[in-house]
Scaffold this motif. Sequence first.
Motif, mmCIF file in Angstrom:
data_model
loop_
_atom_site.group_PDB
_atom_site.id
_atom_site.type_symbol
_atom_site.label_atom_id
_atom_site.label_comp_id
_atom_site.label_asym_id
_atom_site.label_seq_id
_atom_site.Cartn_x
_atom_site.Cartn_y
_atom_site.Cartn_z
ATOM 1 N N VAL A 6 9.495 27.724 33.225
ATOM 2 C CA VAL A 6 10.475 28.881 33.821
ATOM 3 C C VAL A 6 9.563 29.804 34.228
ATOM 4 O O VAL A 6 8.195 30.320 33.554
ATOM 5 C CB VAL A 6 11.102 29.369 32.563
ATOM 6 N N PRO A 7 9.564 30.260 35.507
ATOM 7 C CA PRO A 7 8.564 31.320 35.997
ATOM 8 C C PRO A 7 8.798 32.536 35.250
ATOM 9 O O PRO A 7 10.066 32.939 34.862
ATOM 10 C CB PRO A 7 8.787 31.450 37.587
ATOM 11 N N ASP A 8 7.847 33.575 35.626
ATOM 12 C CA ASP A 8 8.141 34.818 34.848
ATOM 13 C C ASP A 8 8.853 35.576 35.834
ATOM 14 O O ASP A 8 9.715 36.427 35.217
ATOM 15 C CB ASP A 8 6.661 35.471 34.663
ATOM 16 N N SER A 31 -0.807 37.147 47.453
ATOM 17 C CA SER A 31 -2.041 37.882 46.742
ATOM 18 C C SER A 31 -1.652 38.403 45.418
ATOM 19 O O SER A 31 -2.544 38.868 44.718
ATOM 20 C CB SER A 31 -2.212 39.010 47.617
ATOM 21 N N GLN A 32 -0.391 38.078 44.816
ATOM 22 C CA GLN A 32 -0.157 38.578 43.540
ATOM 23 C C GLN A 32 -1.148 38.122 42.589
ATOM 24 O O GLN A 32 -1.551 36.934 42.383
ATOM 25 C CB GLN A 32 1.422 38.394 43.096
ATOM 26 N N THR A 33 -1.788 38.825 41.500
ATOM 27 C CA THR A 33 -2.505 38.281 40.521
ATOM 28 C C THR A 33 -1.769 37.383 39.734
ATOM 29 O O THR A 33 -2.354 36.766 38.733
ATOM 30 C CB THR A 33 -3.119 39.810 39.681
ATOM 31 N N MET A 34 -0.582 37.397 39.543
ATOM 32 C CA MET A 34 -0.004 36.370 38.870
ATOM 33 C C MET A 34 0.897 35.323 39.592
ATOM 34 O O MET A 34 2.051 35.052 39.028
ATOM 35 C CB MET A 34 1.080 37.149 37.739
ATOM 36 N N ALA A 35 0.371 35.137 40.613
ATOM 37 C CA ALA A 35 1.015 34.273 41.747
ATOM 38 C C ALA A 35 1.379 32.974 41.154
ATOM 39 O O ALA A 35 2.384 32.183 41.530
ATOM 40 C CB ALA A 35 0.066 34.167 43.053
ATOM 41 N N HIS A 36 0.838 32.446 40.261
ATOM 42 C CA HIS A 36 0.964 31.179 39.448
ATOM 43 C C HIS A 36 2.120 31.226 38.541
ATOM 44 O O HIS A 36 2.473 30.288 38.109
ATOM 45 C CB HIS A 36 -0.414 30.522 38.514
ATOM 46 N N ARG A 37 2.771 32.246 38.453
ATOM 47 C CA ARG A 37 3.668 32.303 37.407
ATOM 48 C C ARG A 37 5.098 32.878 38.090
ATOM 49 O O ARG A 37 5.914 33.560 37.333
ATOM 50 C CB ARG A 37 3.293 33.385 36.179
ATOM 51 N N ILE A 38 5.065 32.738 39.474
ATOM 52 C CA ILE A 38 6.264 33.204 39.944
ATOM 53 C C ILE A 38 6.933 32.232 40.953
ATOM 54 O O ILE A 38 6.321 31.108 41.132
ATOM 55 C CB ILE A 38 5.993 34.362 41.070
ATOM 56 N N ALA A 88 18.041 31.977 41.157
ATOM 57 C CA ALA A 88 16.638 32.259 40.387
ATOM 58 C C ALA A 88 16.758 31.617 38.901
ATOM 59 O O ALA A 88 17.589 31.345 38.446
ATOM 60 C CB ALA A 88 16.914 33.913 40.194
ATOM 61 N N ARG A 89 15.396 31.176 38.711
ATOM 62 C CA ARG A 89 15.187 30.780 37.456
ATOM 63 C C ARG A 89 14.131 31.483 36.479
ATOM 64 O O ARG A 89 14.122 31.245 35.446
ATOM 65 C CB ARG A 89 14.434 29.370 37.586
ATOM 66 N N GLY A 90 13.777 32.547 37.001
ATOM 67 C CA GLY A 90 12.547 33.489 36.492
ATOM 68 C C GLY A 90 13.356 34.412 35.195
ATOM 69 O O GLY A 90 14.573 34.574 35.158
#
Length: 435
Positions: A6-8, A31-38, A88-90
Amino acid sequence: MNEMTVPDVSVIVGAYEAMPYLVRCLESVESQTMAHRIEVIAVDDGSTDGTGAYLEKFAASTAIPTKVVRQANSGGPSGPRNVGIALARGRYVFFLDADDYLGPEALERMVAMADRAGTDVVLGKVEGVNRGAPSSMWGRTAERVDVYNSKVIYTLSAQKLFRRELIERLGLRFDEGMRTGEDALFTMEAYLRGGGVSVISDYTCYYLVGRDDGKHVTKSGDHTMRFEAVGALMKLIADIVPPGAERDRLMVRPFTVGLLQQFPPGFMKQPEEIQRQKMELAAPLMRRYWGPGVARLIKVSERLRLECVALGRFDLLRDVLVFVRDGTRPEVVHRGRDRTPYLAFPHFGEKGSGLKDASFEVTVPDWIGKPGLESIHPPKVVRQRRSPARRVARRVRARIRRTGLTRAWARAGGRTAKAAAAASATASRPTGSKA
């Protein structure tokens, strides 16, 4: 990223004729610092300028899970956003306009704030690029603000972080029948029925871009649509918040950022038919939602315009608008023990005008004449705490007035409140009674 994870954040990008702005928009997502969680859900709303093709190219090359939907033009931003919500799943949803872009740490900071504070909506500081941007609400970072007493009601755009559980629990969707103001309804309901609002003011999260071609969606819609949007927001507030001070504070927003904007100093230069239509469209809103509680929270020059509209008086409105347009400095008239200030705009003190003196009273920090030059404030209400002796004396005086014990008070004259109370008690005691 594993498909079952589940993505943030689900970043929902509604795009119509968005090139070349879309390029920087999507670069800011990568470029988001949390790109791996979206995840990204991009909806091309019938573009003809290559927007859809660029979205598909991005989806094929990025490491961020991206779903692209291409559909016929829906006529506004509501349809694409609703499509995004359905997919959306986040844990959270963020609505990103294809013209704009994010600061690199935006999503990480907003998610951290929501998780820490347990709030359902997070506002990240907005900065304008080639255009203005809201600013009054960015005074300080706060984990939780009071919606009724803060400035967050002056930013009702959709570009915020929303907890998806809130959206689903309330069944929140954007009204696809509205051409303007639909995001204000969505956001205000989330503010009022959600579990709290946070504000990030120490980092620019969102860059609001002014397009060179002038096609930004917020500029669309004629005056009829804008009255419809203002009325819908007023109704939403009235449906959720009972009558009283809190509702009044919220109503200031649609009256000043909405209705008042339809009656600027240039109103009298508009065609007579448009003037008539605007007065007719405003009339039911003034009857239903305007009142002293709202009026006292608004500056005099703005309040007077709305009072004239409520009365349906073109003549009064014209005089006030000319006065405001010219930046004329009104005389300040002080009345009463507190020297309450009144601003003598046109028709002040004229009994036959229909405008009450209260309409001219300074009740909030205001300007004398042209804004920014000379300020004026209402008198401060100082409540003095009475000492115990003064409270006793006050009760004794009240009792004397009720019972007519003037001689008892005379015998106590010049003495303490305690002596006065004793004299009163003696005078009122039946003959032969014991102490």
